[in-house]
Scaffold this active site. Structure first.
Site, PDB file in Angstrom:
ATOM      1  CE  LYS A 116      -3.690  -0.320   2.394  1.00  0.00           C
ATOM      2  NZ  LYS A 116      -4.562  -0.732   3.521  1.00  0.00           N
ATOM      3  CE  LYS A 158      -4.578   3.104   5.688  1.00  0.00           C
ATOM      4  NZ  LYS A 158      -5.255   3.691   4.430  1.00  0.00           N
ATOM      5  N   GLY A 164      -8.485  -5.839   5.094  1.00  0.00           N
ATOM      6  CA  GLY A 164      -9.551  -6.404   6.327  1.00  0.00           C
ATOM      7  C   GLY A 164      -9.400  -5.516   7.390  1.00  0.00           C
ATOM      8  N   GLY A 165      -9.232  -4.341   7.330  1.00  0.00           N
ATOM      9  CA  GLY A 165      -9.019  -3.313   8.340  1.00  0.00           C
ATOM     10  C   GLY A 165      -8.124  -3.626   9.571  1.00  0.00           C
ATOM     11  CD  GLU A 200      -3.319   6.963   3.589  1.00  0.00           C
ATOM     12  OE1 GLU A 200      -3.136   6.360   2.528  1.00  0.00           O
ATOM     13  OE2 GLU A 200      -4.425   7.043   4.364  1.00  0.00           O
ATOM     14  CE  LYS A 201      -4.382  16.831   7.846  1.00  0.00           C
ATOM     15  NZ  LYS A 201      -3.923  17.343   9.123  1.00  0.00           N
ATOM     16  CG  HIS A 208     -14.588   3.017   1.849  1.00  0.00           C
ATOM     17  ND1 HIS A 208     -13.315   2.398   2.270  1.00  0.00           N
ATOM     18  CD2 HIS A 208     -14.948   2.561   0.601  1.00  0.00           C
ATOM     19  CE1 HIS A 208     -13.238   1.516   1.333  1.00  0.00           C
ATOM     20  NE2 HIS A 208     -14.119   1.256   0.432  1.00  0.00           N
ATOM     21  CG  ASN A 291      -9.043  -3.981  -1.933  1.00  0.00           C
ATOM     22  OD1 ASN A 291      -7.618  -3.981  -1.376  1.00  0.00           O
ATOM     23  ND2 ASN A 291     -10.026  -3.514  -1.547  1.00  0.00           N
ATOM     24  NE  ARG A 293      -8.950  -8.453  -1.792  1.00  0.00           N
ATOM     25  CZ  ARG A 293      -9.883  -7.995  -1.127  1.00  0.00           C
ATOM     26  NH1 ARG A 293     -11.332  -7.959  -1.373  1.00  0.00           N
ATOM     27  NH2 ARG A 293      -9.699  -7.141  -0.267  1.00  0.00           N
TER      28      ARG A 293
HETATM   29  P1  ADP Z   1     -13.444  -5.976   0.723  1.00  0.00           P
HETATM   30  O1  ADP Z   1     -12.945  -4.752   0.235  1.00  0.00           O
HETATM   31  O2  ADP Z   1     -13.353  -7.009  -0.404  1.00  0.00           O
HETATM   32  O3  ADP Z   1     -14.601  -6.031   1.581  1.00  0.00           O
HETATM   33  P2  ADP Z   1     -11.913  -6.475   2.971  1.00  0.00           P
HETATM   34  O4  ADP Z   1     -10.757  -5.750   3.077  1.00  0.00           O
HETATM   35  O5  ADP Z   1     -13.096  -6.438   3.823  1.00  0.00           O
HETATM   36  O6  ADP Z   1     -12.276  -6.383   1.491  1.00  0.00           O
HETATM   37  O7  ADP Z   1     -11.426  -8.025   3.112  1.00  0.00           O
HETATM   38  C1  ADP Z   1     -12.343  -9.184   2.153  1.00  0.00           C
HETATM   39  C2  ADP Z   1     -11.928 -10.345   2.827  1.00  0.00           C
HETATM   40  O8  ADP Z   1     -10.436 -10.762   2.713  1.00  0.00           O
HETATM   41  C3  ADP Z   1     -12.002 -10.501   4.397  1.00  0.00           C
HETATM   42  O9  ADP Z   1     -12.327 -11.717   4.721  1.00  0.00           O
HETATM   43  C4  ADP Z   1     -10.551 -10.072   4.853  1.00  0.00           C
HETATM   44  O10 ADP Z   1     -10.326 -10.890   6.311  1.00  0.00           O
HETATM   45  C5  ADP Z   1      -9.537 -10.697   4.044  1.00  0.00           C
HETATM   46  N1  ADP Z   1      -8.423  -9.955   3.573  1.00  0.00           N
HETATM   47  C6  ADP Z   1      -8.348  -8.823   3.077  1.00  0.00           C
HETATM   48  N2  ADP Z   1      -7.016  -8.419   2.755  1.00  0.00           N
HETATM   49  C7  ADP Z   1      -6.062  -9.362   3.460  1.00  0.00           C
HETATM   50  C8  ADP Z   1      -4.990  -9.782   3.640  1.00  0.00           C
HETATM   51  N3  ADP Z   1      -3.964  -8.911   3.097  1.00  0.00           N
HETATM   52  N4  ADP Z   1      -4.706 -10.941   4.112  1.00  0.00           N
HETATM   53  C9  ADP Z   1      -5.423 -11.847   4.730  1.00  0.00           C
HETATM   54  N5  ADP Z   1      -6.911 -11.694   4.550  1.00  0.00           N
HETATM   55  C10 ADP Z   1      -7.074 -10.650   3.931  1.00  0.00           C
HETATM   56  P1  ADP Z   2      -7.609  -2.244   4.288  1.00  0.00           P
HETATM   57  O1  ADP Z   2      -6.546  -2.715   3.525  1.00  0.00           O
HETATM   58  O2  ADP Z   2      -7.617  -2.994   5.706  1.00  0.00           O
HETATM   59  O3  ADP Z   2      -9.019  -2.188   3.594  1.00  0.00           O
HETATM   60  P2  ADP Z   2      -7.877   0.794   3.906  1.00  0.00           P
HETATM   61  O4  ADP Z   2      -6.443   1.408   3.551  1.00  0.00           O
HETATM   62  O5  ADP Z   2      -8.740   0.287   2.733  1.00  0.00           O
HETATM   63  O6  ADP Z   2      -7.518  -0.558   4.647  1.00  0.00           O
HETATM   64  O7  ADP Z   2      -8.585   1.370   4.943  1.00  0.00           O
HETATM   65  C1  ADP Z   2      -9.808   0.750   5.834  1.00  0.00           C
HETATM   66  C2  ADP Z   2     -10.490   1.864   6.322  1.00  0.00           C
HETATM   67  O8  ADP Z   2     -10.018   2.712   7.081  1.00  0.00           O
HETATM   68  C3  ADP Z   2     -11.137   2.934   5.415  1.00  0.00           C
HETATM   69  O9  ADP Z   2     -12.446   2.289   4.653  1.00  0.00           O
HETATM   70  C4  ADP Z   2     -11.328   3.957   6.035  1.00  0.00           C
HETATM   71  O10 ADP Z   2     -12.772   3.986   6.728  1.00  0.00           O
HETATM   72  C5  ADP Z   2     -10.193   4.092   6.940  1.00  0.00           C
HETATM   73  N1  ADP Z   2      -9.332   4.826   6.547  1.00  0.00           N
HETATM   74  C6  ADP Z   2      -8.152   4.580   6.150  1.00  0.00           C
HETATM   75  N2  ADP Z   2      -7.109   5.494   5.527  1.00  0.00           N
HETATM   76  C7  ADP Z   2      -7.647   6.545   6.105  1.00  0.00           C
HETATM   77  C8  ADP Z   2      -7.476   8.069   6.215  1.00  0.00           C
HETATM   78  N3  ADP Z   2      -6.274   8.526   5.550  1.00  0.00           N
HETATM   79  N4  ADP Z   2      -8.315   8.729   6.648  1.00  0.00           N
HETATM   80  C9  ADP Z   2      -9.526   8.349   7.189  1.00  0.00           C
HETATM   81  N5  ADP Z   2      -9.880   7.076   7.458  1.00  0.00           N
HETATM   82  C10 ADP Z   2      -8.901   6.454   6.792  1.00  0.00           C
HETATM   83 MG    MG Z   3      -9.563  -1.113   2.240  1.00  0.00          MG
END
Ligand code: ADP
Ligand code: ADP
Ligand code: MG
Length: 463
Positions: A116, A158, A164-165, A200-201, A208, A291, A293
């Site tokens: 990322k 991050k 997956g948050g 990130e800020k 989202h 993403n 996928r």
């Molecule tokens: P989406 O944006 O498709 O909802 P999520 O971030 O919620 O993606 O993740 C979708 C699924 O993939 C969840 O079951 C999460 O636990 C899994 N997942 C996402 N990123 C990863 C990762 N880097 N490694 C392992 N599992 C992941």
């Molecule tokens: P993941 O790979 O776990 O899905 P993301 O980068 O997509 O991680 O971020 C997951 C969630 O975290 C976003 O949907 C948003 O709600 C919050 N988030 C991530 N980055 C920021 C940011 N710079 N400022 C505010 N919220 C953020």
């Molecule tokens: Mg995400």
């Protein structure tokens, strides 16, 4: 077209892929862990092979085992679904080396977009706006402090390999930085085996908004509109809708174009999602991640566009051109999805797996359920708690809201706790009904929503 596809996943997405393969006339091979021998898609697939014990590291993440089954059962393609091996660049490379088609982008693209921190840098170079922050990973706590000072608090730390948050920590001032830094690193290490962080800020009260893209091997890249996934708990999505409500046509156009630019910048092929944050004025948007996928919530885009995204994935991987052009993409109505997880919202969303003792799915016009559940099935504690996805499609957003309420009323599941009731309360919340909630909505309203739920339950029990 591919002839025989190995499904390297489990749960509802394995079933979803199975269905698309069958409709395309392809045979399927399921691989499964010892915990999943009774899974629906395992029973339905042309062939099924057990590849190891329940822990994912010993089964679904065992690349050699998956490849060996694909080769020995005569597969020509591997669909990785989401999670597990789906964003593993080495696995994509290994498939290619073994003469198998990985149904997704190249290893090289996954490497570029999957880190990322490096994706951030690449997007900035491609003219896609990113939140202020550090380019590249943080080499020390001191560097994190320095960057945070420069961009201004609050900031987010991050995980570079995150998903997956997980591996995300908020930090409101320098005094919080040391512990946030240590926590984010530890979680990143535990979840992804990689402790690299970036910074990130924090965009305050954003929405989202993400854009679905499709790209083929012939240079065609299109987008299929946007989705709003702002209803989140702990940075994980709970309710999603398509299209994102209230975006002006000009902004929608701009975000779609930025997503296509982002996909081109990493030489994208197959289906992918570009995630953005839209600031609270609804004017400035920032790239968050790509993403590489199929996404959990892809179904709502299918409902509003009429495009079968998994079928497109199979076609693209078979070398065919996209089955439609950008001009042919039209959006109709509004679609919504509720993720039903086996978890207890009253106990901080603690996972609550168990055996399904009674099950009834909603149906009727405009209702779709993607789930691997059936009565008697045991939802395993070893994997993700996602049990079902309820999707609805209405003419207007309000139609969709009403249809979702009705579907949640009808949905009956006994055997374990879910977040279904909480989602039902959300669907009656005036802010939600109005639309355009921010990612702060759930956290801000959770105590009141849970309290209402608790009192409702007590009342029911006393009657
Ligand atoms: P989406 O944006 O498709 O909802 P999520 O971030 O919620 O993606 O993740 C979708 C699924 O993939 C969840 O079951 C999460 O636990 C899994 N997942 C996402 N990123 C990863 C990762 N880097 N490694 C392992 N599992 C992941
Ligand atoms: P993941 O790979 O776990 O899905 P993301 O980068 O997509 O991680 O971020 C997951 C969630 O975290 C976003 O949907 C948003 O709600 C919050 N988030 C991530 N980055 C920021 C940011 N710079 N400022 C505010 N919220 C953020
Ligand atoms: Mg995400």
């Amino acid at each position: 077209m591919l002839k025989r596809v190995l499904i390297a996943n489990r749960g509802e997405i394995a079933l979803r892929i199975f269905r698309a393969c069958r409709e395309c006339g392809m045979e399927t091979v399921a691989v499964y862990s010892e915990a999943d021998s009774e899974a629906l898609h395992v029973q339905l697939a042309t062939r099924s092979v057990c590849i190891g014990p329940a822990p994912a590291g010993e089964s679904y993440l065992n690349q050699e085992a998956v490849l060996e089954v694909a080769l020995s059962t005569g597969c020509d393609g591997i669909h990785p679904g989401y999670g597990f091996l789906s964003e593993n660049a080495d696995f994509a490379d290994a498939c290619k080396k073994a003469g198998l088609t990985f149904i997704g982008p190249s290893g090289e693209t996954i490497r570029m977009a999957g880190s990322k921190s490096s994706a951030r840098k690449r997007m900035r170079e491609a003219g896609v706006p990113v939140p202020p922050g550090a380019d590249g990973t943080l080499s020390s706590e001191a560097m994190a402090l320095e960057v945070a000072e420069r961009v201004g608090y609050p900031v987010l730390l991050k995980a570079s390999a995150g998903g997956g948050g997980r591996g995300i920590r908020r930090c409101d001032g320098p005094e919080q930085l040391p512990s946030a830094y240590a926590q984010a690193r530890a979680e990143a290490k535990a979840c992804f085996g990689n402790e690299e962080l970036y910074l990130e800020k924090l965009v305050l009260r954003p929405r989202h908004i993400e854009v679905q893209v499709l790209a083929d091997r012939h240079g065609n890249v299109i987008h299929l509109g946007d989705r709003d996934c702002s209803i989140q708990r702990r940075n994980q999505k709970l309710i999603e809708e398509a299209p994102a409500w209230g975006l002006s046509p000009a902004l929608r156009e701009k975000m779609g174009a930025a997503a296509v630019r982002a996909a081109r910048a990493v030489g994208y092929e197959n289906a992918g999602t570009v995630e953005f944050l839209l600031d609270q004025d609804g004017e400035q948007f920032y790239f968050m991640e790509m993403n590489t996928r199929i996404q959990v919530e892809h179904g709502i885009t299918e409902l509003v566009t009429g495009v079968d995204l998994v079928r497109e994935q199979l076609r693209i991987a078979s070398g065919l051109p996209l089955s439609l052009t950008q001009k042919e993409v039209t959006l109709s109505g509004c679609a919504m999805e509720c993720r039903i997880n086996a978890e207890n919202p009253q106990e901080n969303f603690r996972p609550d797996p168990g055996v399904v003792t009674f099950l009834h799915f909603p149906g009727g016009n405009g209702v779709r359920v993607d789930s691997c559940l059936y009565q008697g099935w045991e939802l395993s504690p070893y994997y993700d708690s996602l049990a079902a996805k309820l999707l609805v499609h209405g003419h207007t957003r309000l139609d969709a809201v009403k249809k979702m309420r009705r579907s949640l009323e009808e949905f009956t599941l006994e055997g374990f706790q879910t977040n279904g009731e909480l989602s039902y309360q959300i669907l009656y919340h005036p802010d939600f009904v109005r639309g355009c909630c921010t990612t702060a909505f759930l956290e801000e309203n959770l105590p009141a929503l849970l309290d209402f739920n608790r009192r409702l339950r007590e009342k029911e029990e006393s009657e």
